[in-house]
Design an enzyme around this catalytic site. Structure first.
Site, PDB file in Angstrom:
ATOM      1  N   ASP A   1       0.856  -1.182   0.000  1.00 45.80           N
ATOM      2  CA  ASP A   1       0.000   0.000   0.000  1.00 45.80           C
ATOM      3  C   ASP A   1       0.895   1.235   0.000  1.00 45.80           C
ATOM      4  OD1 ASP A   1      -1.753   2.085   0.462  1.00 45.80           O
ATOM      5  OD2 ASP A   1      -2.891   1.026   2.014  1.00 45.80           O
TER       6      ASP A   1
ATOM      7  N   SER B   1       2.692  12.459 -13.331  1.00 46.73           N
ATOM      8  CA  SER B   1       1.938  13.708 -13.221  1.00 46.73           C
ATOM      9  C   SER B   1       0.840  13.692 -14.272  1.00 46.73           C
ATOM     10  CB  SER B   1       2.882  14.894 -13.403  1.00 46.73           C
ATOM     11  OG  SER B   1       2.178  16.114 -13.315  1.00 46.73           O
TER      12      SER B   1
END
Length: 239
Positions: free
Chosen positions: A59, A132
């Site tokens: 995670d 991004s």
């Protein structure tokens, strides 16, 4: 873009752009490890990769989990961070502050944690590639969260390129790519958005995960490139 015997970790590598990157790297000879938070998706992804590929449950929001991933993996050459959740696109009054803060958890803080714990294990010539989007410079309507998340990742990329040198740190800013990150957008609206993009983009098409994967591979092997945000958007930022 030969990656023979290079070790590549793709954090967020079990679907979409991440899985496409893992497959592309493996085809060029890399030894690939994919990591994601769900065991079922990790196991499914490993089945699509060549023998010798690994899958790890991790995670990206959990600091101890991220630290464990790199400690157990050991020395490697390239990290690609593509972990993310569905895009949070809505008018500012409809977004709760907790949801807005949560949008930074994986995309920004996950990337920050990955870089923090990966750097000690990267071999000479290694690189980190973050994710991004063009919203940083061309925010869409409803982008009051998406745009600053992308901008923060790009600032992080430049800062780390300086701090972690000679490790190369770059980012890919993707445009309209059809992945599960659009899952929360209603199907009809999603279809209309992509149809309009294919009509108006200079490239007259939207992206596929494999298109972004090629950009990741380029940055792995571009030894003179660091602190760069590589935009792959079909010309969206020109319109």
């Amino acid at each position: 873009m030969d990656l023979t015997d290079r070790r590549v970790i793709v954090l967020g590598g079990t679907s979409g752009i991440g899985l496409a990157t893992a497959l592309a790297a493996a085809r060029r000879g890399a030894l690939v490890t994919v990591a994601s938070s769900r065991r079922d998706t990790v196991e499914a992804a490993v089945k699509t990769l060549p023998p010798g590929s690994r899958g790890v449950v991790c995670d990206a929001r959990d600091e101890k989990d991220v630290q464990r991933l790199f400690a157990e993996t050991g020395p490697f050459d390239h990290l690609v961070f593509t972990a993310g959740d569905s895009l949070l696109l809505d008018r500012i009054e409809a977004i709760t502050s907790s949801d807005a803060r949560g949008a930074f958890e994986i995309r920004f803080w996950g990337a920050w944690l990955a870089a923090k714990y990966a750097k000690e294990h990267l071999r000479p010539g290694g690189s980190i590639i973050l994710s991004s989007g063009i919203a940083a410079g061309r925010p869409p309507s409803g982008g009051s969260v998406v745009a600053p998340v992308c901008a923060a990742v790009e600032a992080l990329t430049r800062a780390l390129a300086v701090e972690l040198a000679p490790i190369r740190v770059n980012a890919v800013a993707a445009g309209m790519v059809d992945t599960d990150l659009w899952a929360d957008v209603p199907a009809a609206a999603r279809a209309a958005i992509f149809a309009e993009a294919r009509r108006t983009l200079p490239a007259r098409t939207t992206g596929e995960p494999a298109d972004i994967a090629e950009a990741h591979l380029h940055l792995m092997t571009a030894r003179f490139t660091t602190g760069t945000v590589l935009t792959i958007d079909g010309g969206a930022t020109l319109t």
